[in-house]
Scaffold this motif. Structure first.
Motif, short mmCIF file in Angstrom:
data_model
loop_
_atom_site.label_atom_id
_atom_site.label_comp_id
_atom_site.label_asym_id
_atom_site.label_seq_id
_atom_site.Cartn_x
_atom_site.Cartn_y
_atom_site.Cartn_z
N VAL A 593 0.84 -1.21 0.00
CA VAL A 593 0.00 0.00 0.00
C VAL A 593 0.87 1.26 0.00
O VAL A 593 0.64 2.20 -0.77
N PHE A 594 1.88 1.27 0.86
CA PHE A 594 2.79 2.43 0.90
C PHE A 594 3.49 2.62 -0.46
O PHE A 594 3.69 3.76 -0.90
N TYR A 595 3.85 1.52 -1.09
CA TYR A 595 4.53 1.61 -2.39
C TYR A 595 3.61 2.22 -3.44
O TYR A 595 4.04 3.08 -4.22
N CYS A 596 2.34 1.82 -3.45
CA CYS A 596 1.39 2.39 -4.41
C CYS A 596 1.21 3.88 -4.17
O CYS A 596 1.05 4.66 -5.11
N GLY A 597 1.26 4.28 -2.91
CA GLY A 597 1.09 5.69 -2.59
C GLY A 597 2.31 6.54 -2.87
O GLY A 597 2.23 7.77 -2.93
N LYS A 598 3.44 5.88 -3.06
CA LYS A 598 4.69 6.63 -3.31
C LYS A 598 4.64 7.36 -4.65
O LYS A 598 5.13 8.48 -4.78
N THR A 599 4.04 6.69 -5.66
CA THR A 599 3.86 7.33 -6.98
C THR A 599 2.39 7.18 -7.37
O THR A 599 2.04 6.29 -8.17
N PRO A 600 1.52 8.01 -6.83
CA PRO A 600 0.06 7.80 -6.97
C PRO A 600 -0.47 7.97 -8.38
O PRO A 600 -1.61 7.59 -8.64
N ARG A 601 0.33 8.51 -9.31
CA ARG A 601 -0.14 8.65 -10.70
C ARG A 601 0.24 7.44 -11.54
O ARG A 601 -0.25 7.28 -12.66
#
Length: 800
Positions: A593-601
């Protein structure tokens, strides 16, 4: 009327020491003072304090010792206790007290081993007045060198000593030893020093930060009543669902509980506050709190004997007092940090031990409360079947406001503005409605690091902002910012987190960390770790994000969520396939989840997961849905078409999960086999809301997608999935149209008439479209008794 000897002060509250001492003097036998005196002398640093009153006491009601440091020998004392006024006749030769003093000094004390011990000094403790003549008479019976060996306390001295050393224990309504344990246990459970250190909250104890939380079970039961009770005029059910306190659910029950919830949902706070309330609000509750890794024997990979550990904790909290379980009406065992155990076999063994202990223990009225992230392993291993399961829910607006007011005190306008901003922007995301996430945001706003126009859009951004602020404060607080560069510090913490996490641990030993940093320096040109030993010493001094345990010589992150956040910093396109390979592993869930939020586009990773990661088993379907939802919330800025593709995939998997859940229930493999139809409908409706309810998912494009699905007459979805979509759109669009549309579907079961009728009523659509509402009610009333029997029937009979 009870005789003086029968009356006790147990379970009676007294406002002052003087009033309780006076009550004992007037109403109780002198033995009522023995236990308070034993604890008093222990508090005064005497050793070997024990009650010896009995037929063979030879005048000694208590005995105790103290080491004389000058001669390095123990000096032994006795205490003679009288619960009356002392007159001159008591002290003359042959008087009652004089005889006891004589016997006490003349006859040795026999310790448990049979060794004879000579008493050197005697305390004469009178819970009453002592005349001056009496003191003089006693002293005249002894030579000068013995007079100093006799110490007389009257009731005034007794009151003074108790107030100075054991006031709280003495005034407690339980036995003094019980009061000592309760007071010390509350102190341990209330400690939030680490939280204060990291978050700079400046709060005294847990009561200042805790906000009552709701649980799924308490809220669910209240909901079910609305649908299965046809008494529309029942005025007794007036309590708002939002007002239910999850702690009450456990306190008012004798059953054992599994408390589960996402990371940072407040499970540890819940357990500790539960323990404090049980001690403070209920009489004679014995409460123990353990972190499971601390009571595991790793050599033989099993749980230590729980009863022995309870006795051990009692002794630690009471300075070696004996635990008498029969003195308590209820025994509560709180178990935390189950998820810190990473060995699956060991986890299974621990659950088996808990199961066996609860089934075979001789302890009466034992309640166990176990906290964990998910109940997956319990369901898989079919363990703890006697436990109730309850999940901690994300905070609602009211709870969020209460928490923010605690963090931003004395500024109602600022805390209210902050809560309104959260509500308007992103509070619909359950990830950001946990106590820790809300606390971090409130601190950033309090310290003016963020303003109301830039609240973090996802969980990664929140942790980024907080760690940026914290590490900058961390490094500049003592003028070391030039030596330890911020960006390097953050990256190094990321590598440390990955090293710990990849080993499936929550800690790293100091010597292992030095070796790891030495190897890391060979790969990366980080000046900060030119001297790994010095850097580790620097880490020791900076408690907060990464803490050092001096006893165990290990480093660990303040919270497991922080570890997972820093892990995500070490992941990029080159190694993200490792996350796909571990998609169904709970240990990696939040790092994903944190990884997906790191580059949200960026949509590549999440699209590949939705297309190519295929869940097969029922548990995998559940994990897949939950993690894909969280990842989609974190990837809040991906293109619309990518988002819609993922949502459509989730709808299909949700329906597949429900159908298989009921099928497995028919075989007895899921709780559908023991749950009513209404229970399952509400559980899946709430699950649907949990998956799709985030503002970043339930946007206008997704609502249109849901509506288009409902308009398809043969969309190949189950009635329950169609209902969940209909209710979801009705609730979020604030329009009854989709629920009414759902009822018009061909061959729909009659149960939905009642369910939709109550939905519209609870959502206050009754007055908006009275004609439609009456039409639905008429159909429902026609099938009233059939509907009632179906809703209460086992779900596998009605929803298959």
């Amino acid at each position: 009327m009870k005789s003086k000897k029968q009356i006790t002060t147990v379970n009676t509250n007294f406002p002052t020491v003087k009033e309780k001492v006076s009550f004992i003097h007037k109403n109780c036998h002198e033995s009522e003072l023995f236990e308070p005196l034993r604890l008093l002398f222990k508090a005064k640093s005497f050793e070997n304090v024990q009650i010896t009153h009995g037929n063979n006491e030879f005048g000694k009601d208590l005995v105790f010792s103290m080491t004389d440091s000058a001669i390095d020998e123990k000096i032994w004392y006795s205490a003679i206790v009288k619960n009356k006024n002392a007159q001159q006749n008591d002290f003359v030769s042959g008087g009652e007290i004089q005889q006891q003093v004589e016997l006490s000094l003349k006859h040795p004390f026999l310790d448990p081993s049979g060794k004879k011990i000579q008493i050197s000094r005697v305390f004469v403790i009178i819970n009453g007045s002592v005349t001056q003549n009496a003191r003089e008479v006693l002293c005249s019976n002894y030579e000068q060198h013995l007079r100093s060996s006799i110490i007389i306390w009257d009731y005034q001295r007794l009151i003074s000593e108790i107030e100075s050393h054991t006031k709280d224990l003495f005034l407690g309504s339980n036995l003094p030893s019980i009061n000592m344990f309760d007071n010390n246990q509350i102190t341990v459970l209330s400690d939030i020093s680490k939280t204060n250190q990291l978050l700079q909250l400046n709060m005294k104890d847990i009561d200042e930060i805790f906000v009552s939380v709701q649980t799924t079970n308490s809220k669910h039961m209240k909901k079910v009543e609305n649908y299965v009770m046809f008494d529309e005029d029942n005025k007794s059910r007036t309590k708002n669902i939002e007002d239910i306190d999850g702690l009450d659910e456990v306190i008012n029950s004798d059953k054992s509980f599994i408390v589960h919830g996402i990371p940072t949902s407040g499970k540890t706070l819940f357990l500790k506050r539960l323990g404090i309330r049980l001690i403070k609000e209920q009489k004679q509750n014995l409460v123990f709190f353990f972190e499971i890794p601390e009571i595991v024997d790793y050599k033989v990979k099993t749980l230590y004997d729980l009863k022995e550990k309870m006795i051990e904790q009692f002794k630690i909290r009471t300075n070696d007092e004996k635990l008498e379980f029969e003195n308590y009406s209820k025994i509560v065992l709180l178990l935390d940090s189950f998820d810190d155990i990473k060995d699956e076999n060991l986890k299974c063994t621990i659950l088996e031990k808990i199961d066996t202990f609860l089934a075979t223990t001789d302890l009466k009225n034992l309640q166990i409360v176990l906290a964990m992230r998910t109940t997956e392993i319990i369901d898989k291993e079919q363990r703890l079947s006697e436990f109730e399961k309850t999940e901690l829910l994300p905070f609602n607006i009211g709870q969020a406001l209460k928490l923010v007011e605690k963090i931003i005190p004395n500024n109602k306008a600022k805390s209210t503005a902050f809560t309104k901003a959260m509500k308007d922007s992103m509070l619909s995301s359950s990830i950001l409605r946990t106590p820790l996430a809300l606390t971090l945001m409130a601190i950033l706003y309090r310290d003016e690091t963020i303003d109301l126009e830039e609240l973090p859009a996802n969980i990664t951004e929140l942790y980024n902002k907080f760690t940026d602020t914290y590490l900058d404060r961390w490094d500049t607080s003592k003028g070391v910012s030039q030596q330890y560069k911020y960006e390097q510090t953050k990256n190094i913490l990321g590598f440390i987190a990955m090293e710990i996490h990849s080993s499936e641990k929550t800690f790293i030993y100091e010597d292992e960390l030095i070796k790891f940093l030495t190897e890391l320096r060979k790969v990366y040109n980080y000046e900060e770790i030119d001297n790994p030993y010095e850097f580790v010493q620097h880490l020791k001094q900076k408690s907060g994000v990464l803490n050092y345990d001096e006893n165990m010589h290990v480093f660990s992150f303040f919270n497991h969520y922080f570890q997972e956040y820093f892990v995500s910093l070490c992941i990029d396109e080159n190694n993200e396939n490792d996350l796909k390979d571990n998609f169904f592993e709970e240990w990696w869930e939040n790092a994903i989840v944190f990884y997906c939020g790191k580059t949200p586009r960026r949509d590549k990773f999440i699209l590949e997961v939705s297309k190519n990661v295929v869940p097969v088993e029922l548990k995998d379907l559940y994990i897949y849905l939950g993690l894909l939802s969280k990842s989609l919330q974190a990837s809040h800025a991906i293109p619309i078409n990518s988002r819609l593709a993922i949502v459509k995939r989730m709808i299909s998997v949700f329906d597949n999960f429900f159908v298989n859940f009921i099928k497995e229930g028919e075989k007895g493999n899921t709780f559908a086999a023991a749950s009513s139809t209404m229970d399952i409908v509400l559980i899946f409706r709430d699950f649907f809301e949990k998956l799709f309810g985030s503002k970043h998912i339930s946007n206008d494009e997704c609502m249109k997608l849901f509506e288009s699905i409902l308009l398809e007459e043969n969309n190949n979805l189950s009635e329950l999935t169609n209902y969940c979509i209909s209710y979801f759109v009705t609730f979020h669009r604030d329009s009854p149209t989709t629920l009414e549309l759902f009822l018009d579907r061909p061959n729909i079961d009659v149960i939905w008439q009642r369910i939709v009728y109550i939905d519209l009523k609870l959502l206050h659509y009754k007055s908006k479209d009275i004609k439609s509402f009456k039409r639905i009610k008429k159909k429902m009333d026609k099938n009233k008794f059939l509907i009632l029997s179906k809703l209460k029937d086992i779900s596998t009979n009605q929803l298959n």
